[in-house]
Design a protein around this motif. Structure first.
Motif, PDB file in Angstrom:
ATOM      1  N   GLY A 112       0.879  -1.277  -0.016  1.00 48.06           N
ATOM      2  CA  GLY A 112       0.087   0.019   0.093  1.00 48.06           C
ATOM      3  C   GLY A 112       0.853   1.446   0.097  1.00 48.06           C
ATOM      4  O   GLY A 112       0.383   2.277  -0.534  1.00 48.06           O
ATOM      5  N   GLY A 113       2.116   1.196   0.625  1.00 52.21           N
ATOM      6  CA  GLY A 113       2.844   2.333   0.659  1.00 52.21           C
ATOM      7  C   GLY A 113       3.683   2.370  -0.741  1.00 52.21           C
ATOM      8  O   GLY A 113       4.048   3.689  -0.872  1.00 52.21           O
ATOM      9  N   MET A 114       3.864   1.491  -1.436  1.00 55.36           N
ATOM     10  CA  MET A 114       4.727   1.579  -2.572  1.00 55.36           C
ATOM     11  C   MET A 114       3.912   2.080  -3.679  1.00 55.36           C
ATOM     12  O   MET A 114       4.329   2.582  -4.819  1.00 55.36           O
ATOM     13  CB  MET A 114       5.304   0.228  -3.046  1.00 55.36           C
ATOM     14  N   VAL A 115       2.609   1.883  -3.660  1.00 60.18           N
ATOM     15  CA  VAL A 115       1.670   2.203  -4.900  1.00 60.18           C
ATOM     16  C   VAL A 115       1.393   3.666  -5.082  1.00 60.18           C
ATOM     17  O   VAL A 115       1.664   4.261  -6.421  1.00 60.18           O
ATOM     18  CB  VAL A 115       0.182   1.666  -4.801  1.00 60.18           C
ATOM     19  N   PRO A 116       1.334   4.398  -4.275  1.00 63.68           N
ATOM     20  CA  PRO A 116       1.079   5.777  -4.521  1.00 63.68           C
ATOM     21  C   PRO A 116       2.170   6.548  -5.249  1.00 63.68           C
ATOM     22  O   PRO A 116       1.761   7.368  -6.473  1.00 63.68           O
ATOM     23  CB  PRO A 116       0.813   6.712  -2.990  1.00 63.68           C
ATOM     24  N   PRO A 117       3.429   6.571  -5.103  1.00 64.35           N
ATOM     25  CA  PRO A 117       4.339   7.201  -5.863  1.00 64.35           C
ATOM     26  C   PRO A 117       4.572   6.492  -7.223  1.00 64.35           C
ATOM     27  O   PRO A 117       4.827   7.129  -8.314  1.00 64.35           O
ATOM     28  CB  PRO A 117       5.864   7.040  -5.117  1.00 64.35           C
ATOM     29  N   LEU A 118       4.128   5.356  -7.176  1.00 66.31           N
ATOM     30  CA  LEU A 118       4.323   4.734  -8.615  1.00 66.31           C
ATOM     31  C   LEU A 118       2.949   4.957  -9.458  1.00 66.31           C
ATOM     32  O   LEU A 118       3.170   5.094 -10.640  1.00 66.31           O
ATOM     33  CB  LEU A 118       4.390   3.002  -8.731  1.00 66.31           C
ATOM     34  N   VAL A 119       1.926   5.295  -8.730  1.00 64.96           N
ATOM     35  CA  VAL A 119       0.582   5.919  -9.625  1.00 64.96           C
ATOM     36  C   VAL A 119       1.034   7.028 -10.300  1.00 64.96           C
ATOM     37  O   VAL A 119       0.994   7.286 -11.427  1.00 64.96           O
ATOM     38  CB  VAL A 119      -0.545   5.903  -8.549  1.00 64.96           C
ATOM     39  N   ILE A 120       1.753   8.019  -9.489  1.00 68.29           N
ATOM     40  CA  ILE A 120       2.090   9.435 -10.200  1.00 68.29           C
ATOM     41  C   ILE A 120       3.212   9.142 -11.161  1.00 68.29           C
ATOM     42  O   ILE A 120       3.052   9.743 -12.202  1.00 68.29           O
ATOM     43  CB  ILE A 120       2.817  10.330  -8.876  1.00 68.29           C
ATOM     44  N   ASN A 147       9.464   9.509  -8.659  1.00 70.82           N
ATOM     45  CA  ASN A 147       8.763   8.713  -8.058  1.00 70.82           C
ATOM     46  C   ASN A 147       8.626   7.220  -8.232  1.00 70.82           C
ATOM     47  O   ASN A 147       8.302   6.388  -7.517  1.00 70.82           O
ATOM     48  CB  ASN A 147       7.343   9.179  -8.201  1.00 70.82           C
ATOM     49  N   TYR A 148       9.185   6.838  -9.448  1.00 69.60           N
ATOM     50  CA  TYR A 148       9.679   5.601  -9.737  1.00 69.60           C
ATOM     51  C   TYR A 148      10.651   4.807  -8.631  1.00 69.60           C
ATOM     52  O   TYR A 148      10.451   3.870  -8.197  1.00 69.60           O
ATOM     53  CB  TYR A 148      10.158   5.477 -11.076  1.00 69.60           C
ATOM     54  N   ILE A 149      11.738   5.653  -8.328  1.00 73.05           N
ATOM     55  CA  ILE A 149      12.685   5.147  -7.333  1.00 73.05           C
ATOM     56  C   ILE A 149      11.929   5.283  -6.102  1.00 73.05           C
ATOM     57  O   ILE A 149      12.126   4.179  -5.293  1.00 73.05           O
ATOM     58  CB  ILE A 149      13.741   6.241  -7.397  1.00 73.05           C
ATOM     59  N   MET A 150      11.350   6.340  -5.935  1.00 77.93           N
ATOM     60  CA  MET A 150      10.599   6.446  -4.150  1.00 77.93           C
ATOM     61  C   MET A 150       9.625   5.265  -4.116  1.00 77.93           C
ATOM     62  O   MET A 150       9.521   4.703  -2.982  1.00 77.93           O
ATOM     63  CB  MET A 150      10.138   7.804  -4.195  1.00 77.93           C
ATOM     64  N   GLY A 151       8.768   5.059  -5.043  1.00 83.52           N
ATOM     65  CA  GLY A 151       8.005   4.103  -4.774  1.00 83.52           C
ATOM     66  C   GLY A 151       8.455   2.689  -4.708  1.00 83.52           C
ATOM     67  O   GLY A 151       8.003   1.778  -3.879  1.00 83.52           O
ATOM     68  N   LEU A 152       9.598   2.271  -5.963  1.00 82.12           N
ATOM     69  CA  LEU A 152      10.042   1.101  -5.503  1.00 82.12           C
ATOM     70  C   LEU A 152      10.852   0.662  -4.076  1.00 82.12           C
ATOM     71  O   LEU A 152      11.079  -0.033  -3.733  1.00 82.12           O
ATOM     72  CB  LEU A 152      11.131   0.651  -6.792  1.00 82.12           C
ATOM     73  N   SER A 153      11.229   2.096  -3.538  1.00 82.68           N
ATOM     74  CA  SER A 153      11.791   2.113  -2.273  1.00 82.68           C
ATOM     75  C   SER A 153      11.285   1.980  -1.037  1.00 82.68           C
ATOM     76  O   SER A 153      11.599   2.081   0.063  1.00 82.68           O
ATOM     77  CB  SER A 153      12.946   3.292  -2.305  1.00 82.68           C
ATOM     78  N   ILE A 173       8.826   4.730  -0.376  1.00 85.35           N
ATOM     79  CA  ILE A 173       9.082   5.983   0.137  1.00 85.35           C
ATOM     80  C   ILE A 173       7.574   6.801  -0.258  1.00 85.35           C
ATOM     81  O   ILE A 173       7.585   7.354  -1.328  1.00 85.35           O
ATOM     82  CB  ILE A 173      10.282   6.843  -0.189  1.00 85.35           C
ATOM     83  N   THR A 174       6.651   6.525   0.690  1.00 92.19           N
ATOM     84  CA  THR A 174       5.420   7.268   0.341  1.00 92.19           C
ATOM     85  C   THR A 174       5.228   8.485  -0.128  1.00 92.19           C
ATOM     86  O   THR A 174       4.562   9.132  -0.835  1.00 92.19           O
ATOM     87  CB  THR A 174       4.143   6.672   1.166  1.00 92.19           C
ATOM     88  N   GLU A 175       6.029   9.412   0.831  1.00100.00           N
ATOM     89  CA  GLU A 175       6.204  10.830   0.843  1.00100.00           C
ATOM     90  C   GLU A 175       6.567  11.536  -0.581  1.00100.00           C
ATOM     91  O   GLU A 175       6.176  12.583  -0.722  1.00100.00           O
ATOM     92  CB  GLU A 175       7.219  11.406   1.913  1.00100.00           C
ATOM     93  N   GLY A 176       6.754  10.668  -1.499  1.00 96.67           N
ATOM     94  CA  GLY A 176       7.151  11.344  -2.672  1.00 96.67           C
ATOM     95  C   GLY A 176       5.955  12.022  -3.310  1.00 96.67           C
ATOM     96  O   GLY A 176       5.926  12.658  -4.287  1.00 96.67           O
ATOM     97  N   VAL A 177       4.960  11.410  -2.990  1.00102.31           N
ATOM     98  CA  VAL A 177       3.448  12.043  -3.626  1.00102.31           C
ATOM     99  C   VAL A 177       3.086  13.352  -3.017  1.00102.31           C
ATOM    100  O   VAL A 177       1.915  14.022  -3.553  1.00102.31           O
ATOM    101  CB  VAL A 177       2.693  10.800  -3.561  1.00102.31           C
TER     102      VAL A 177
END
Length: 656
Positions: A538-546, A568-574, A576-580
């Motif tokens: 659930g935490g990886m998805v939001p940055p990947l959505v963006i 946000n590709y890197i942040m999502g795969l890592s 790091i939800t805050e990238g959104v």
């Protein structure tokens, strides 16, 4: 370092016309880049927007000071614009911003540039200075006004110091005594601090000191800035002061103010209501602070704590969780690696410790992981009662972890676990608060033995007794919760995964997100690894959505947003939800629902496919330690695509 050394002509724009806050931020980040201060403009802008998401940096009266301290900054610098017609920067007083300075500070160790930035913050408190800058016709005139005002202020400070020394010496001579240090005469003391420690910290201090001079009330302000504490209050000054003003948005050292009348307000109050605060400080009606984290006063007077009870409990809990997480993450990943590098066939019953490398990793990981409950309880207690609560909290957490009961002091009878440690932390904190009040009646001659003898002995013992008493009851709750989770059927488990994963996207690192994450780590400690897998998905998805949406639906985003989206590709795969946050702050009604639905889908699929996770962080980098890794990748990808499609459907094209 002078202010003009940080502000290049290339980073100044006069007479700018802008219709929105975002336009101004985009303009200023461009000016900062033109001045050669940045190595990554997109990353710097993300830092600026993340700070704005916490609250507008407009300080009212036509001024705003956006700022960021991030790795994207190559060297410290300033950028400035004047907006004669004004722009809405979401100021608390509703005023339009006409003068905006943007601050860039490099991540890492503090430097001398912070002194110059603090000078700028204090100069902006002078209305004449602000008006002169707005009226400037050329960049050279703009810089000259800053230079002249800074030089004049320095000269005035020097003159005031010389005058004060002369007055003190004359007064002491008339009295026939030896000269006395002037700092002993401060009636009011203040401490100012903001989260970044760059601008508002110094503005609040300057305004409070100015108000003190205006009212004829000697006042000294300590600043807790990025470079550390300056103008530090001495024990003698604190002893002689009538009142203390804490204008801060982050924790400051409070133990030194025990027994003093104290006002505690946000840093903005020090900037905008300095005169009112100083008058209240000498009114004789300010409650005495008892070193318990609350001063019994609202932010602007009245009764009750400055925070609601729920807010106080949340802050105490988050203090414990933030200190606990490094142990959980480090220990959990090491344990997971032990299973990865071990040979199951050698001895299935001893899996994780069959090979020397696996045994070493698992042993170290177990020791680190085993510290999570004492650390959680210890720092919850410290948040409530400061340092005296730490030892009692640690011991309470250890007693909960051992499952001690009066019938079996060696422990092991009950599983108090995470909930027991949580209770022990709060119990220890409030026990110490009670002890402090109770022991305050002792003679002053015994003051010195309280922190070294009475608080540790009584605090540890009483906390241990209370925790031992409650362990069986908490154990029953823990067992019931664990049994309920283990007995859940397929549909129920999928729903649980959807709920906890969706919560991770509600506020991107806020209370709801933290509640889901804490629940996941608690279940991890109990051996329920599926919940943690759903939480991380659930935490990886939001940055990947963006990232996906800005890549495949380019017309929905500006060029700058598309550049930020790649990060946000890197942040999502890592994980790091805050990238959104920057995107959610600009368009919450479209971004947040899309991310919540995508996260819920990923969490539900993770549960449905039986994915497990022993490491509570790491994202893609701990994929080898995830149970059913291919299923997990599929869950995250499907959830991200669902969120991306929904966001693309909701967002309008930029051209529209």
């Amino acid at each position: 370092m002078k202010i003009t050394e940080l502000l290049k002509p290339e980073s100044i724009a006069l007479g700018v016309k802008a219709s929105s806050k975002d336009e101004i931020i985009d303009c200023l980040t461009g000016l900062m880049e033109q001045g050669g201060r940045l190595n990554d403009r997109a990353g710097y802008k993300e830092g600026i927007l993340a700070r704005e998401a916490l609250g507008s940096t407009a300080i009212g009266e036509g001024i705003a000071i956006p700022h960021a301290k991030v790795a994207a900054v190559k060297e410290p610098g300033l950028a400035a614009v004047t907006v004669p017609e004004g722009v809405d920067y979401e100021a608390f007083d509703g005023s339009l911003a006409n003068l905006i300075f943007m601050i860039a500070a490099p991540d890492g160790e503090a430097d001398t540039h912070l002194e110059a930035l603090s000078k700028l913050s204090t100069l902006l408190m002078n209305p004449g200075f602000k008006d002169a800058l707005i009226a400037a016709k050329t960049k050279e005139e703009f810089l000259q006004i800053i230079d002249d005002t800074e030089n004049a202020r320095y000269a005035k400070k020097q003159e005031e110091q010389v005058s004060q020394k002369s007055q003190d010496a004359a007064a002491q001579k008339d009295a026939g005594t030896e000269p006395m240090p002037p700092q002993s005469g401060y009636r009011v003391l203040a401490v100012t601090a903001c989260p970044t420690g760059i601008a508002h910290t110094y503005m609040a201090a300057e305004n409070l000191e100015n108000m003190g001079r205006k009212l004829g009330i000697p006042l000294k302000a300590e600043t807790n800035g990025s470079a550390g504490a300056d103008n530090v209050l001495t024990a003698e000054e604190i002893k002689n002061a009538e009142c203390i003003i804490i204008a801060a948005d982050k924790n400051v050292e409070m133990a030194r103010f025990d027994g003093k009348p104290l006002i505690q307000v946000p840093v903005a109050e020090g900037i905008h209501h300095g005169e009112e605060l100083v008058k209240r400080a000498v009114s004789g009606t300010v409650p005495v602070y008892h070193h318990s984290g609350s001063v019994g006063e609202s932010e602007r007077g009245g009764s009750g704590s400055s925070d609601s009870l729920g807010r106080q409990i949340y802050k105490h809990l988050m203090n414990g969780v933030s200190h606990m997480l490094p142990f959980v993450i480090g220990g959990g990943i090491l344990i997971a690696l032990a299973f990865l590098f071990d040979d199951y066939e050698m001895n299935p019953a001893n899996f994780g410790k069959n090979t020397p490398l696996a045994a070493y990793l698992k042993t170290v990981g177990e020791q680190a992981f085993g510290m999570m409950l004492p650390v959680l309880a210890g720092y919850i207690a410290m948040s409530i009662a400061d340092r005296p609560g730490l030892a009692a909290g640690f011991v309470g957490g250890l007693v909960a972890k051992m499952g001690m009961t009066f019938g079996n002091p060696a422990g092991g009878d009950v599983n108090a676990g995470f909930l027991g440690a949580l209770f022990a932390g709060f119990a220890a904190g409030y026990i110490l608060v009670g002890l402090r009040k109770l022991l305050s009646k002792l003679p002053k001659s015994l003051e010195g033995i309280k922190p070294v003898l009475l608080y540790p002995v009584l605090g540890v013992f009483i906390t241990a007794v209370v925790t031992t008493f409650i362990n069986p009851y908490v154990g029953m709750i823990n067992d019931a919760l664990t049994n309920a989770l283990n007995s859940m059927g397929g549909t129920s488990r999928v729903i649980l995964g959807m709920v906890v994963a969706g919560m991770m996207s509600v506020d991107m690192g806020g209370p709801v997100n933290k509640a889901a994450y804490v629940f996941g780590t608690a279940q991890l400690a109990e051996g329920n690894f599926e919940v943690m897998a759903a939480v991380m998905a659930g935490g990886m998805v939001p940055p990947l959505v963006i990232a996906l949406c800005s890549t495949f639906f380019k017309k929905k985003f500006t060029e700058k947003e598309r550049q930020s989206g790649l990060v946000n590709y890197i942040m999502g795969l890592s994980f790091i939800t805050e990238g959104v946050i920057p995107f959610a702050a600009q368009d919450p009604l479209r971004v947040i629902p899309s991310c919540v639905i995508g996260s819920a889908a990923a969490g539900g699929l993770s549960m449905f496919l039986g994915c497990t996770l022993r490491a509570p962080h790491g994202g893609l980098f701990v994929l080898p330690t995830i149970g059913n890794p291919l299923g997990y990748l599929a869950a995250v990808l499907i959830g991200s695509v669902i969120g991306c499609i929904i966001l693309a459907a909701l967002k309008k094209n930029i051209e529209e």
